[in-house]
Design an enzyme around this catalytic site. Structure first.
Site, PDB file in Angstrom:
ATOM      1  N   SER A 162       0.844  -1.193   0.000  1.00  5.04           N
ATOM      2  CA  SER A 162       0.000   0.000   0.000  1.00  5.04           C
ATOM      3  C   SER A 162       0.886   1.252   0.000  1.00  5.04           C
ATOM      4  CB  SER A 162      -0.944  -0.040   1.205  1.00  5.04           C
ATOM      5  OG  SER A 162      -1.915   0.966   1.132  1.00  5.04           O
ATOM      6  N   ASP A 327      -8.770  -6.442  -4.674  1.00  2.57           N
ATOM      7  CA  ASP A 327      -8.392  -5.142  -4.127  1.00  2.57           C
ATOM      8  C   ASP A 327      -8.988  -4.040  -5.004  1.00  2.57           C
ATOM      9  OD1 ASP A 327      -7.210  -2.855  -3.135  1.00  2.57           O
ATOM     10  OD2 ASP A 327      -5.152  -3.590  -3.269  1.00  2.57           O
ATOM     11  N   HIS A 360      -8.059  -5.091  -0.202  1.00  2.00           N
ATOM     12  CA  HIS A 360      -6.767  -4.431  -0.076  1.00  2.00           C
ATOM     13  C   HIS A 360      -5.929  -5.034   1.050  1.00  2.00           C
ATOM     14  CE1 HIS A 360      -3.797  -1.341  -0.595  1.00  2.00           C
ATOM     15  NE2 HIS A 360      -3.978  -0.858   0.617  1.00  2.00           N
ATOM     16  N   ASP A 361      -6.588  -5.478   2.106  1.00  2.01           N
ATOM     17  CA  ASP A 361      -5.864  -6.057   3.243  1.00  2.01           C
ATOM     18  C   ASP A 361      -5.203  -7.387   2.916  1.00  2.01           C
ATOM     19  OD1 ASP A 361      -5.926  -4.170   5.189  1.00  2.01           O
ATOM     20  OD2 ASP A 361      -7.478  -5.122   6.420  1.00  2.01           O
TER      21      ASP A 361
END
Length: 389
Positions: A162, A327, A360-361
């Site tokens: 990220s 994501d 996203h995680d």
């Protein structure tokens, strides 16, 4: 980050207890915003041993709400386990038996490095609203200064997910001679309008809190908890995929019947409020504002009139770029923009798009395919380090 996932190989291995360290810098730094900090301190941790030639160092760059505490525990407390402990440690993909890992709490942070809550030496009061807005470029400069103080001329790899991946990418531009490999995970070459919008809503939640006091809430002995809580809830929704949230919560109620009021009735509501409350206990609102601005401002191609190919032409690194199918915050298409610019520069780049339901995680999760990919890439780096030796 809290979604069940596959167990990674060697998950039982750990660094054990670790300790943060602090370096004081008495040489000023001119920030991109034009403001000069006369002095500052940086909190960091290291794992493993630096080899005699000092060629096996790896820098881990943290994302928005993380810190220098990447792996290991404090005082044997499992609740203090580092945020990327499944990735970094003995026998793990970033193997501390082979690499000397450095992790830094960025300037402007709230976990030990100089930031808005720190004391301004000129006033004797917390910096508060007067602390400058920092950028990814500023962080890279500070990280490079820390490396110099540690005697590290070049990193075998700089890695992050990220916002951490954006720092890794910036390293290959600003410090091209000091990074051999960049591992850019779940990142983008710049934020989309939608991402900037999410950040603005989160910041507005904070600045609208009656306890914010224009950023000088320290003097009033209060914390803008309500704003921080909402900001975290907004962010957390964007870190997870729809499928992951549905699998974990669905439309499940906390109790068997509807109450027809505004209390938390659905389990997902309770979960988000819990995450918001927990975040408000540990994070500083002024730091959150500045880190999200750093995200918004990140756009290395702007230096070349928006031409990412021209921007990356100065790079000398090799790359591993990783994205995740679900994501939607930093979609695979954004990673492919980076890859295409690298390929157009005839740079050595490997790209993997990992099938994952976690949004996203996913870059934080225990996923066998993902971890084995990173492990294999670091095997390659280790072979180069051994050859250099």
């Amino acid at each position: 980050m809290n979604v069940d996932a596959q167990q990674s190989p060697n998950a039982e291995l750990s660094l054990g207890d670790v300790s943060p360290q602090i370096l004081q810098f008495d040489t000023s730094i001119l920030l991109k915003c034009g403001m000069e900090l006369p002095e500052y301190s940086i909190t960091y941790e290291t794992y493993g041993e630096l080899n005699r030639e000092k060629t096996n160092a790896v820098l881990i760059c943290h994302a928005l709400n993380a810190s220098h505490h990447v792996a290991g525990t404090y005082d044997g407390d499992e609740k203090t386990r580092g945020w990327w402990d499944n990735m970094v440690g003995p026998g793990k993909p970033v193997d501390t038996n082979r690499f000397f890992v450095v992790s830094v709490n960025n300037l402007g942070g709230c976990h030990g490095s100089t930031g808005p809550a720190s004391i301004n030496p000129k006033t004797g009061q917390p910096w508060g609203s007067t602390f400058p807005v920092v950028t990814v470029e500023d962080w890279v400069e500070v990280q490079a200064r820390l490396a110099t103080r540690l005697g590290i001329e070049a990193f075998a790899a700089v890695m992050g997910g990220s916002l951490g991946g954006m720092q890794a990418l910036q390293w290959t531009i600003d410090q091209a001679d000091r990074v051999k490999h960049a591992i850019v995970v779940a990142a983008a070459p710049k934020l989309s309008a939608q991402n900037i919008a999410f950040n603005e809503v989160a910041r507005t939640a904070i600045t609208s809190d009656p306890d914010f006091y224009g950023g000088d809430y320290y003097a009033h002995n209060v914390v803008p908890r309500r704003g921080l809580k909402v900001a975290r809830m907004i962010g957390h929704i964007t870190y997870l995929s729809d499928d992951a949230m549905d699998a974990k919560f669905g439309r499940n109620l906390r109790e068997e019947v509807l109450k027809f009021n505004f209390d938390t009735e659905f389990q997902v509501e309770s979960y988000l409020r819990y995450q918001g409350d927990k975040f408000a206990d540990i994070f500083d609102a002024n730091t959150y504002l500045r880190i999200t601005k750093a995200l918004d401002y990140f756009d290395p191609a702007a230096a070349c009139d928006g031409d990412l190919i021209a921007t990356l032409a100065k790079s000398k690194s090799k790359y591993l770029v990783v994205s995740f199918t679900s994501d939607w915050r930093f979609s695979p298409e954004r990673s492919r923009e980076i890859v295409e610019a690298l390929v157009d520069n005839n740079l050595d780049v490997s790209y993997a798009e990992i099938e994952s339901p976690h949004g996203h995680d996913a870059f934080l999760m225990d996923d066998v395919v993902y971890h084995n990919l990173v492990r294999a890439y670091f095997d390659r780096i280790a072979a180069e380090v051994a050859y250099d030796d």
